[in-house]
Each structure stands twice: as structure tokens, then as C-alpha cells.
Design a protein around this motif. Sequence first.
Motif, PDB file in Angstrom:
ATOM      1  N   LEU A 194       0.831  -1.212   0.000  1.00 52.95           N
ATOM      2  CA  LEU A 194       0.000   0.000   0.000  1.00 52.95           C
ATOM      3  C   LEU A 194       0.856   1.249   0.000  1.00 52.95           C
ATOM      4  O   LEU A 194       2.022   1.238   0.406  1.00 52.95           O
ATOM      5  CB  LEU A 194      -0.906   0.023   1.231  1.00 52.95           C
ATOM      6  CG  LEU A 194      -1.875  -1.149   1.413  1.00 52.95           C
ATOM      7  CD1 LEU A 194      -2.663  -0.960   2.699  1.00 52.95           C
ATOM      8  CD2 LEU A 194      -2.803  -1.279   0.215  1.00 52.95           C
ATOM      9  N   SER A 195       0.258   2.340  -0.430  1.00 56.49           N
ATOM     10  CA  SER A 195       0.887   3.657  -0.314  1.00 56.49           C
ATOM     11  C   SER A 195      -0.177   4.656   0.125  1.00 56.49           C
ATOM     12  O   SER A 195      -1.356   4.526  -0.226  1.00 56.49           O
ATOM     13  CB  SER A 195       1.510   4.091  -1.646  1.00 56.49           C
ATOM     14  OG  SER A 195       0.535   4.127  -2.670  1.00 56.49           O
ATOM     15  N   ALA A 196       0.245   5.638   0.912  1.00 52.34           N
ATOM     16  CA  ALA A 196      -0.698   6.615   1.454  1.00 52.34           C
ATOM     17  C   ALA A 196      -1.163   7.559   0.343  1.00 52.34           C
ATOM     18  O   ALA A 196      -0.365   7.963  -0.509  1.00 52.34           O
ATOM     19  CB  ALA A 196      -0.051   7.408   2.577  1.00 52.34           C
ATOM     20  N   PHE A 206      -9.541   6.754   4.104  1.00 53.06           N
ATOM     21  CA  PHE A 206      -8.616   6.117   3.174  1.00 53.06           C
ATOM     22  C   PHE A 206      -9.276   4.875   2.587  1.00 53.06           C
ATOM     23  O   PHE A 206      -9.514   3.901   3.298  1.00 53.06           O
ATOM     24  CB  PHE A 206      -7.326   5.752   3.904  1.00 53.06           C
ATOM     25  CG  PHE A 206      -6.348   4.954   3.079  1.00 53.06           C
ATOM     26  CD1 PHE A 206      -6.180   5.192   1.724  1.00 53.06           C
ATOM     27  CD2 PHE A 206      -5.585   3.964   3.679  1.00 53.06           C
ATOM     28  CE1 PHE A 206      -5.274   4.463   0.972  1.00 53.06           C
ATOM     29  CE2 PHE A 206      -4.671   3.220   2.938  1.00 53.06           C
ATOM     30  CZ  PHE A 206      -4.516   3.473   1.584  1.00 53.06           C
ATOM     31  N   ALA A 208      -8.633   1.872   1.303  1.00 52.88           N
ATOM     32  CA  ALA A 208      -7.450   1.013   1.173  1.00 52.88           C
ATOM     33  C   ALA A 208      -7.699  -0.095   0.151  1.00 52.88           C
ATOM     34  O   ALA A 208      -8.601  -0.930   0.342  1.00 52.88           O
ATOM     35  CB  ALA A 208      -7.089   0.412   2.527  1.00 52.88           C
ATOM     36  N   LEU A 210      -7.008  -3.197  -0.624  1.00 50.48           N
ATOM     37  CA  LEU A 210      -6.375  -4.425  -0.120  1.00 50.48           C
ATOM     38  C   LEU A 210      -6.469  -5.533  -1.166  1.00 50.48           C
ATOM     39  O   LEU A 210      -7.462  -5.658  -1.888  1.00 50.48           O
ATOM     40  CB  LEU A 210      -7.045  -4.872   1.178  1.00 50.48           C
ATOM     41  CG  LEU A 210      -7.145  -3.839   2.304  1.00 50.48           C
ATOM     42  CD1 LEU A 210      -7.683  -4.496   3.569  1.00 50.48           C
ATOM     43  CD2 LEU A 210      -5.797  -3.182   2.564  1.00 50.48           C
ATOM     44  N   VAL A 226      -7.119  -7.087   9.569  1.00 50.78           N
ATOM     45  CA  VAL A 226      -6.709  -5.693   9.435  1.00 50.78           C
ATOM     46  C   VAL A 226      -6.621  -5.090  10.835  1.00 50.78           C
ATOM     47  O   VAL A 226      -7.542  -5.249  11.644  1.00 50.78           O
ATOM     48  CB  VAL A 226      -7.710  -4.886   8.581  1.00 50.78           C
ATOM     49  CG1 VAL A 226      -7.180  -3.469   8.334  1.00 50.78           C
ATOM     50  CG2 VAL A 226      -7.993  -5.594   7.262  1.00 50.78           C
ATOM     51  N   PRO A 277     -12.853  -1.099  -1.906  1.00 44.44           N
ATOM     52  CA  PRO A 277     -11.774  -0.813  -0.949  1.00 44.44           C
ATOM     53  C   PRO A 277     -12.241  -0.979   0.495  1.00 44.44           C
ATOM     54  O   PRO A 277     -13.433  -0.866   0.807  1.00 44.44           O
ATOM     55  CB  PRO A 277     -11.401   0.637  -1.256  1.00 44.44           C
ATOM     56  CG  PRO A 277     -11.883   0.867  -2.646  1.00 44.44           C
ATOM     57  CD  PRO A 277     -13.120   0.033  -2.795  1.00 44.44           C
ATOM     58  N   VAL A 280     -10.926   3.123   5.729  1.00 42.72           N
ATOM     59  CA  VAL A 280     -10.283   3.389   7.017  1.00 42.72           C
ATOM     60  C   VAL A 280     -10.383   4.875   7.319  1.00 42.72           C
ATOM     61  O   VAL A 280     -10.025   5.722   6.480  1.00 42.72           O
ATOM     62  CB  VAL A 280      -8.808   2.959   6.994  1.00 42.72           C
ATOM     63  CG1 VAL A 280      -8.141   3.262   8.329  1.00 42.72           C
ATOM     64  CG2 VAL A 280      -8.683   1.480   6.653  1.00 42.72           C
ATOM     65  N   LEU A 291      -1.487   1.265   9.927  1.00 39.74           N
ATOM     66  CA  LEU A 291      -2.488   0.377   9.348  1.00 39.74           C
ATOM     67  C   LEU A 291      -1.745  -0.846   8.823  1.00 39.74           C
ATOM     68  O   LEU A 291      -0.807  -0.710   8.033  1.00 39.74           O
ATOM     69  CB  LEU A 291      -3.237   1.084   8.216  1.00 39.74           C
ATOM     70  CG  LEU A 291      -4.213   0.215   7.413  1.00 39.74           C
ATOM     71  CD1 LEU A 291      -5.409  -0.175   8.273  1.00 39.74           C
ATOM     72  CD2 LEU A 291      -4.664   0.946   6.149  1.00 39.74           C
ATOM     73  N   TYR A 293      -2.104  -5.225   7.569  1.00 36.78           N
ATOM     74  CA  TYR A 293      -3.028  -6.312   7.250  1.00 36.78           C
ATOM     75  C   TYR A 293      -2.275  -7.541   6.772  1.00 36.78           C
ATOM     76  O   TYR A 293      -1.166  -7.452   6.223  1.00 36.78           O
ATOM     77  CB  TYR A 293      -4.077  -5.864   6.236  1.00 36.78           C
ATOM     78  CG  TYR A 293      -3.647  -5.818   4.778  1.00 36.78           C
ATOM     79  CD1 TYR A 293      -4.120  -6.774   3.872  1.00 36.78           C
ATOM     80  CD2 TYR A 293      -2.824  -4.805   4.298  1.00 36.78           C
ATOM     81  CE1 TYR A 293      -3.764  -6.719   2.523  1.00 36.78           C
ATOM     82  CE2 TYR A 293      -2.483  -4.741   2.962  1.00 36.78           C
ATOM     83  CZ  TYR A 293      -2.948  -5.701   2.071  1.00 36.78           C
ATOM     84  OH  TYR A 293      -2.597  -5.649   0.756  1.00 36.78           O
ATOM     85  N   LEU A 339       1.445   0.318   6.835  1.00 36.01           N
ATOM     86  CA  LEU A 339       1.507   1.675   6.297  1.00 36.01           C
ATOM     87  C   LEU A 339       1.291   2.653   7.445  1.00 36.01           C
ATOM     88  O   LEU A 339       0.399   2.460   8.279  1.00 36.01           O
ATOM     89  CB  LEU A 339       0.422   1.861   5.233  1.00 36.01           C
ATOM     90  CG  LEU A 339       0.256   3.232   4.601  1.00 36.01           C
ATOM     91  CD1 LEU A 339       1.499   3.584   3.779  1.00 36.01           C
ATOM     92  CD2 LEU A 339      -0.981   3.264   3.718  1.00 36.01           C
TER      93      LEU A 339
END
Length: 473
Positions: A194-196, A206, A208, A210, A226, A277, A280, A291, A293, A339
Amino acid sequence: MRSRTRRTRRPLGASAARLREKAWGALAVAALLLGGTTANAGAATAGAEEPLPVSVGFSPERMDVRAGEFHELFPYLEVPGPEPEPDPETGAVPPVHDGPYTLTFDATGLDGVASVDLPCGDGPVTTCSYDRMYWPDFPVAVLSLLIDPDAAAGVTGVLTVTGQGEGLAFTSRPLTVRVLAPEPQEPAYQERVLSAPPGFRAGDVFPAPLGFRNEGADGRGAILRVTGTRGLSFARAHDNCWYAEDTDGPPAGQGVEAVCVLPGVFEAGAPYELTEPFAVIARAFALHDTLAYTVVEGGAARAEEMTAGGEYRQGTGAPLTVRRAATAPAAGYADDVALVLPDSGVLALAATGDSARGGIGRTVTVEAGLRNAGPAWYSGAGGGEELALVFHAPEGSTVTGVPDSCAPVGDGVFRCVPGALAENSRRTFPFRLRIDRMVHDATGAVTLTGDLSHDAHPADDIAAVVLNAVGRP
């Protein structure tokens, strides 16, 4: 003490010293194999009518291995009879054979099965020379055996060590190496990296993305777990997920968790992603939260094991589903992805000092501390130097009591690590000071150090500790 004479022999090669040091680690193996029942080995064999029988081989004599494995081997010598007694006057232990002999290592039988580093030269056949033979209480070498990664199951190879020398009768017990079939492969899920999102801040959501890829055999079912530290929460509660939130204890241990059951067959080598997604939320005080997972094979039974003993509640919303991904993500996959986010936010740190008074020779307590007025909390996960408090004792005093989380870094100087610090909270460190002499308004200091890049008021990062001695100097 025995003489070092019994250890004298010609070297095995350029790495002889290293091999002999490593070989001592296998003494227990060799010692089991060095027994005997015939002949008196207490004297040198020069001039003996019968040659001295010497067995040279390996323990074990057969190895079952798998392609790509690494092993260490310990060839050894075995002679009949007990270990000779040392000379009562000199302490020297006589050899069991006084004269030259050779040992030949032959790895040609391992062709296509394994490679091995032999002593005393290069190539598949090498020969080592020795001056005399002592009662053998350690392996003669340490051999590194690497099984060919492409070796076929069922093939065998042979490694032999043979000897030759006047007055010696060698017998060889070769090592047989058999390659087994590869171990059955199991499912092995790796998580999408992942990237922010750019500009992500407290209060944002967010989405996410996954996902995972199966690096092993076909898998039946998947469990998605998670977790988020205390500044994060989950926007939805799916009915195939179980949720827990910990709000007790130290801030570093607080946070949220979701365990979700994802049914289906996940094929080897295939990438998968959530149909939508995993949302979050960054709470109002979020800053440098983690975060994380993981995805493992399993179904409802394994999810029940993972949640046993905890206070989980099942979600009531639409189920979380998974689909095969069209392409693999550019960032790839890894194990146990984490992340840290958000990266922007403000906290208001301030050092807090104290004052005390007392007579000379008396002991007083002062509290060095810090507070965080928020709005963000300090998690310690930002990647910079950890937040610390440095206490400088006032002049004329001696520190006699130090808090558990503080350590000396100089004369009268101590560094304290507060760890995670919630918003609108304070942490103090009590120090015991003995007043040794009269110093008017003796002043020490409390200073904050570490990553203070998000601190809104740097001017508050130092405070005074004042100590007043009373009475006659």
C-alpha cells in the motif's frame, strides 16, 4: 595437563584452522563412533607385525535430502581400542600410528546430485597428507554440501574418503545421498503493498485497496486481518467480519482490529483484490498511525481460533467480497504489509519543570515531565528519532533515585523515554535529589529532544527545575 603434542599433525589445507575449530562442535557425533574392542592402541605402531585397522567414514552413512538444501558433513576416523594414556612424566599422549599417511576425498559420485567443498585442494578429488595418527576424538574435516536445486527426486550420489599408509589397513564407509521428492507445497498468500494517498489528513477516509497473491498451491478460503492503532477506525462493518476495539491501557496498545472470512478457491500464482476498498477513517487526533493487514488460508473455523478469547462483534452490513484482479499492482506484493498515516498533523508538546527546597543533607523529590495539548497524539511511529526528555540535575545536588524509564547519559544528566503520548495528557518522571551544599536558586533543566517536527510550540520544549537549600551553608 596433557601436552599439545597429541594435536600435532600436518595441516589439511589453507582453511585447516577454521575447519578444526568448527569440527569441535561435532564431538558428540564422533565420540559415539570411536569405540573398539581389539588391539592395544596405547603404543606407536612402528614395527608392528599386523597393520592397524582404521575405518574412515561418515555418520550417518545415508542422508535423505531435498533439492536446494545445505548440509554440513563430518568425516571421521575410527581405530580399535581405548584412548592411549598420557606419559606420566611429560603428559604427552603417544600417537596410535607414527608415520605418514594420506586421506583421499572423492566427490565424483555426487555429480548431478550435489556440490561439496573438499579440503586440501580444488576439484572433485583431493588428497590430504598427515605425519602421524593420534587417537581420533574429532572429525577430520567439515564439509559443506549443497544439494543441486535441479536434482531429480530419487537420484543418489556417493561421497567417499579412503586412506593409505604403511602399517595401516584402511576400510571406507561411504556416504550415500538420496534426493527426496519436494515437500508438498501449501498456499502462501502475500499482501498487496500500500501507499498513502497524497494529502491525507486527520478526519479523512482512506479507501485502502487491499489485495493478495497466492505464491503457493491452490488455497481454499482466506482470512483477512486488518489492524489499526488508536488514531484509526473502520468506516463499515461487513457481516463476514468480526471487529474489536481496545481503548484501555497505555496508548500504544490501543487500536482496532477486523477479522474477515473470504470464501472461495484462490489459484496458485493468481492475484486477487477486494471488490470494494476497505475504508479506514483517520480520527481527529490521528498522526503517524499504523495500518497493517495480513491474509492467510482458512475459513470460519480458523477465524474462530484467531478471535478466541477476545471481545469481538460481528458486523451487520453487506459482506466483504473478493475478485480476481485484472493486473498485478505496480508496487507488488509482500508479507505482512503495514503503512503509517497520516503524515501531517500538529501536536503541542511542552516540557514541565518543578521546584523544591530542603536542608543540606536532606533528600527531596522533583518531577520532570512533559505534556501534549494535542490535537494530535504522539504514536512514536513517525520514523524519526524517538521523543525523549533529558533531565539535568541542579547544581549542588546528587541524584539518588531515578525512574525506571530513565537512564544516565552524563554526570547528573538522565534521558527518559515516555513512549506513546495521548492527546491532552501529561507524563511525569520523579527524581530523588540529595541536597549536598548551599547554592542559591540552583537551577537544572528539563529538555525535550527527538523528532519535534510536528510540535506547534518549540519554545515550550525546555523548563527549569529549581532547588533551594535552606539553613546554614
